[in-house]
Design a protein around this motif. Structure first.
Motif, PDB file in Angstrom:
ATOM      1  N   ALA A   1      20.479 -13.728 -44.192  1.00  0.00           N
ATOM      2  CA  ALA A   1      21.097 -15.056 -44.198  1.00  0.00           C
ATOM      3  C   ALA A   1      21.130 -15.654 -45.607  1.00  0.00           C
ATOM      4  CB  ALA A   1      20.357 -15.990 -43.240  1.00  0.00           C
ATOM      5  N   VAL A   2      20.049 -15.493 -46.353  1.00  0.00           N
ATOM      6  CA  VAL A   2      20.000 -16.028 -47.725  1.00  0.00           C
ATOM      7  C   VAL A   2      21.002 -15.304 -48.620  1.00  0.00           C
ATOM      8  CG1 VAL A   2      18.549 -16.185 -49.802  1.00  0.00           C
ATOM      9  CG2 VAL A   2      17.657 -16.936 -47.582  1.00  0.00           C
ATOM     10  N   LEU A   3      21.068 -13.986 -48.504  1.00  0.00           N
ATOM     11  CA  LEU A   3      22.040 -13.243 -49.316  1.00  0.00           C
ATOM     12  C   LEU A   3      23.471 -13.630 -48.949  1.00  0.00           C
ATOM     13  CD1 LEU A   3      20.368  -9.730 -49.498  1.00  0.00           C
ATOM     14  CD2 LEU A   3      20.571 -11.446 -51.315  1.00  0.00           C
ATOM     15  N   GLN A   4      23.721 -13.818 -47.665  1.00  0.00           N
ATOM     16  CA  GLN A   4      25.054 -14.241 -47.238  1.00  0.00           C
ATOM     17  C   GLN A   4      25.385 -15.639 -47.777  1.00  0.00           C
ATOM     18  OE1 GLN A   4      27.225 -12.180 -45.694  1.00  0.00           O
ATOM     19  NE2 GLN A   4      28.732 -13.770 -46.009  1.00  0.00           N
ATOM     20  N   ALA A   5      24.405 -16.534 -47.741  1.00  0.00           N
ATOM     21  CA  ALA A   5      24.621 -17.916 -48.196  1.00  0.00           C
ATOM     22  C   ALA A   5      24.837 -18.006 -49.709  1.00  0.00           C
ATOM     23  CB  ALA A   5      23.437 -18.787 -47.785  1.00  0.00           C
ATOM     24  N   THR A   6      24.254 -17.085 -50.465  1.00  0.00           N
ATOM     25  CA  THR A   6      24.341 -17.146 -51.937  1.00  0.00           C
ATOM     26  C   THR A   6      25.355 -16.175 -52.530  1.00  0.00           C
ATOM     27  OG1 THR A   6      22.518 -15.573 -52.150  1.00  0.00           O
ATOM     28  CG2 THR A   6      21.955 -17.929 -52.167  1.00  0.00           C
TER      29      THR A   6
ATOM     30  N   PHE B   1      20.434 -10.682 -59.433  1.00  0.00           N
ATOM     31  CA  PHE B   1      21.433 -10.593 -60.493  1.00  0.00           C
ATOM     32  C   PHE B   1      20.981  -9.557 -61.488  1.00  0.00           C
ATOM     33  CE2 PHE B   1      23.443 -11.049 -64.454  1.00  0.00           C
ATOM     34  CZ  PHE B   1      24.752 -11.246 -64.102  1.00  0.00           C
ATOM     35  N   PRO B   2      21.822  -8.578 -61.817  1.00  0.00           N
ATOM     36  CA  PRO B   2      23.136  -8.379 -61.223  1.00  0.00           C
ATOM     37  C   PRO B   2      23.008  -8.203 -59.708  1.00  0.00           C
ATOM     38  CG  PRO B   2      22.498  -6.486 -62.586  1.00  0.00           C
ATOM     39  CD  PRO B   2      21.446  -7.514 -62.744  1.00  0.00           C
ATOM     40  N   PRO B   3      24.068  -8.530 -58.980  1.00  0.00           N
ATOM     41  CA  PRO B   3      23.947  -8.634 -57.515  1.00  0.00           C
ATOM     42  C   PRO B   3      23.749  -7.296 -56.805  1.00  0.00           C
ATOM     43  CG  PRO B   3      26.202  -9.022 -58.191  1.00  0.00           C
ATOM     44  CD  PRO B   3      25.395  -8.908 -59.451  1.00  0.00           C
ATOM     45  N   LEU B   4      22.614  -6.651 -57.077  1.00  0.00           N
ATOM     46  CA  LEU B   4      22.305  -5.372 -56.444  1.00  0.00           C
ATOM     47  C   LEU B   4      21.763  -5.550 -55.039  1.00  0.00           C
ATOM     48  CD1 LEU B   4      20.774  -3.600 -59.546  1.00  0.00           C
ATOM     49  CD2 LEU B   4      23.105  -3.412 -58.657  1.00  0.00           C
ATOM     50  N   CYS B   5      21.169  -6.705 -54.734  1.00  0.00           N
ATOM     51  CA  CYS B   5      20.698  -6.965 -53.362  1.00  0.00           C
ATOM     52  C   CYS B   5      21.852  -6.832 -52.388  1.00  0.00           C
ATOM     53  CB  CYS B   5      20.173  -8.395 -53.215  1.00  0.00           C
ATOM     54  SG  CYS B   5      18.670  -8.794 -54.083  1.00  0.00           S
ATOM     55  N   ILE B   6      22.956  -7.415 -52.761  1.00  0.00           N
ATOM     56  CA  ILE B   6      24.119  -7.442 -51.877  1.00  0.00           C
ATOM     57  C   ILE B   6      24.607  -6.028 -51.637  1.00  0.00           C
ATOM     58  CG2 ILE B   6      26.506  -8.215 -51.660  1.00  0.00           C
ATOM     59  CD1 ILE B   6      25.549 -10.719 -53.358  1.00  0.00           C
TER      60      ILE B   6
END
Length: 179
Positions: free
Chosen positions: A52-57, A142-147
Motif C-alpha cells: 500500500a505504501v509503495l502504491q501510494a508513493t 530511490f532509485p525506485p527499485l522497491c517498485i
C-alpha cells in the motif's frame, strides 16, 4: 579510422566515465518497515502495508531525480504514508498503529541484479508497526527499485541502453570495435 570518429569515441568515453562516476556516487534512499512481531499475521500485514505504501508513493517517487528529492517528497508526505499504513492495519482488524520517521539507519548489503548496495548507514523512511519487535523488510526506494522488486513477478520488463542506441546511431551498428 578518421580523426572525427576518434574524437567522437574519446568524447563518448569521457561522457560515459562522468556518467558512471555520478551514478556510483548517488546515494540511495531506502524504505524500512518493521513488523509488530513475528507472528504470521503481523508478518503478512507488514507486506500488505509495504504494498500500500509503495502504491501510494509510486507516482511521485518515480519522478524524483535524486535521493534528496525522494527524501523531501517522503518527509513532506509522511502523514499520508502513516495514514496509508494505519488504514491497512484497521482494515485487517489490528489494534495497533504505525509510526514513521525519516533518518539515517544501518542496513546490510542488498543486491539488485548486478548492482550491490553495500552495508552501511543510509537515509531511509522507517515505518514501525505497533511495537516494532518483528522481522523487518526493506528495499531501495530511490532509485525506485522497491517498485520493480514488487512488480517483477507480474510484469515483463525490457531494458534498453542509451549508450548502445547512441553508438548504433553514430556508427550504424550495435557494437563498437576499435582496431
Amino acid at each position: 579510422m578518421t580523426a572525427m570518429k576518434k574524437t567522437i569515441i574519446i568524447a563518448f568515453m569521457l561522457l560515459v566515465t562522468v556518467f558512471i562516476t555520478n551514478a556510483c556516487a548517488a546515494q540511495p534512499f531506502r524504505l524500512h518497515i518493521v513488523a509488530n512481531s513475528n507472528t504470521k499475521e503481523d508478518q503478512q500485514v507488514k507486506l500488505a502495508v509495504r504494498d500500500a505504501v509503495l502504491q501510494a508513493t509510486k507516482q511521485e517517487i518515480v519522478k524524483c531525480k535524486n535521493a534528496k528529492q525522494a527524501k523531501e517528497y517522503i518527509s513532506d508526505n509522511i502523514e499520508i504514508i502513516v495514514k496509508t499504513a494505519n488504514d491497512i492495519l484497521e482494515e485487517n482488524d489490528f489494534d495497533y498503529t504505525a509510526s514513521a520517521a525519516v533518518g539515517n539507519y544501518h542496513f546490510p548489503d542488498k543486491r539488485y541484479n548486478d548492482v550491490l548496495y553495500p552495508e552501511g548507514d543510509y537515509q531511509a523512511l522507517r515505518l514501525i508497526l505497533g511495537q516494532g519487535e518483528g522481522e523487518n523488510w526493506w528495499c531501495v526506494m530511490f532509485p525506485p527499485l522497491c517498485i520493480s522488486e514488487i512488480e517483477e513477478e507480474n510484469a515483463d520488463v525490457e531494458y534498453t541502453s542509451f549508450f548502445a542506441e547512441l553508438i548504433e546511431k553514430l556508427f550504424g551498428e550495435n557494437k563498437l570495435t576499435v582496431k
